[in-house]
Enzyme design. Structure first.
Site, PDB file in Angstrom:
ATOM      1  N   TYR A  17      -2.386   0.708  10.586  1.00  0.00           N
ATOM      2  CA  TYR A  17      -2.309   0.181   9.228  1.00  0.00           C
ATOM      3  C   TYR A  17      -0.970   0.572   8.588  1.00  0.00           C
ATOM      4  CZ  TYR A  17      -3.497  -0.525   4.288  1.00  0.00           C
ATOM      5  OH  TYR A  17      -3.507  -0.919   2.966  1.00  0.00           O
TER       6      TYR A  17
ATOM      7  N   SER B 113       0.853  -1.188   0.000  1.00  0.00           N
ATOM      8  CA  SER B 113       0.000   0.000   0.000  1.00  0.00           C
ATOM      9  C   SER B 113       0.883   1.231   0.000  1.00  0.00           C
ATOM     10  CB  SER B 113      -0.887   0.003   1.254  1.00  0.00           C
ATOM     11  OG  SER B 113      -1.520   1.265   1.442  1.00  0.00           O
TER      12      SER B 113
END
Length: 276
Positions: free
Chosen positions: A146, A133
């Site tokens: 995250y 990501s």
């Protein structure tokens, strides 16, 4: 001989799009998911095996890999796609939620990778692609857990690529950034958002600013699961030794800032995104 790919998190979004794309291009596909009994589309395709794999259940990992090898003879590519995003204020996020984020996004990837490496070593070939990501390159507030998991994944991926190079096993990272439509990521992140407005009112003003900024980011989102699947397929088939493949629209300039600015200039730029 047809090549075979094992994909985790194939029940929806990027994993499902990748399963379709590899199958359409003549690959055998092992599409793994936590609840295969719910899948109807992929089970109808020939040379595509739908099997249970929960990255938090090591027995299911071993069973899925064995089932794939029994069905197709060998596995040539592992796509570690399963993951989710824990969001919210760090102070309001329980240790249990933090542990689960790392169990899925980091330790789960490590467990699946470790479980297949004996097979790749025996074949003296193989490729691991980790779906990462932009949150592994730059950080955003309310996504601290995250981001931490994806920074860990990026470090693991890079170091592992050096470790396995001499064994003929490749390791790559595909990095969607800017947001992906047509996945359940935003819905789960919203449902799991950790905040305690009654007990932690000091964050309320900041959260309002952050929500406005995130709203602008989401409005600009253009990337689809199929776009990301296409880059995964490119990384798997281009024969290059490239480590990182970015996919997405850097409309807010976060990737450019991270790569082109000195450290303090980058930090100042990012702080400005959420200052008002």
């Amino acid at each position: 001989m047809k090549k075979t790919v094992l994909i985790t998190g194939a029940s929806s979004g990027i994993g499902k799009a990748a399963s379709r794309l590899f199958h359409a291009n003549g690959w055998n596909v092992i599409a793994t998911m936590r609840s295969p009994e719910k899948e109807t589309e992929l089970t109808a395709l020939a040379d595509l095996l739908v099997v249970r794999l929960d990255v938090q259940d090591r027995d299911s990992i071993d069973s899925a890999i064995k089932a794939g090898i029994d069905r197709f003879g060998r596995i040539d590519l592992l796509v570690n796609n399963a993951g989710y995003g824990q969001s919210g204020i760090f102070e309001a996020t329980s240790r249990e939620k933090i542990q689960q984020q790392f169990d899925v996004n980091v330790f789960g990837v490590m467990d699946v990778t470790r479980a297949i490496l004996w097979h790749f070593r025996a074949n003296k070939a193989g490729l691991v692609i980790n779906v990462s990501s932009g949150a592994g390159l730059f950080t955003l507030p309310t996504l601290s857990i995250y981001c931490a998991s994806k920074f860990a994944l990026e470090g693991f991926t890079e170091a592992l690529s050096y470790e396995l190079l001499a064994l003929g096993i490749g390791v790559k990272s595909v990095i969607p950034h800017g947001g992906v439509a047509q996945t359940g990521f935003q819905e789960r992140a919203g449902a799991d958002f950790a905040v305690d407005p009654a007990g932690l009112p000091d964050y309320n003003e900041f959260l309002q600013r952050a929500q406005r900024s995130f709203g602008a980011m989401i409005a600009a989102r253009m990337m689809t699961s199929s776009d990301v699947a296409g880059v995964i397929y490119e990384a798997a088939t281009d024969g290059r030794d490239q480590l990182r493949y970015l996919v997405g629209d850097d409309a807010r300039g976060f990737v450019k800032a991270r790569r082109s600015m000195d450290d303090q200039a980058y930090v100042d730029f990012m702080r400005g995104q959420f200052a008002g």
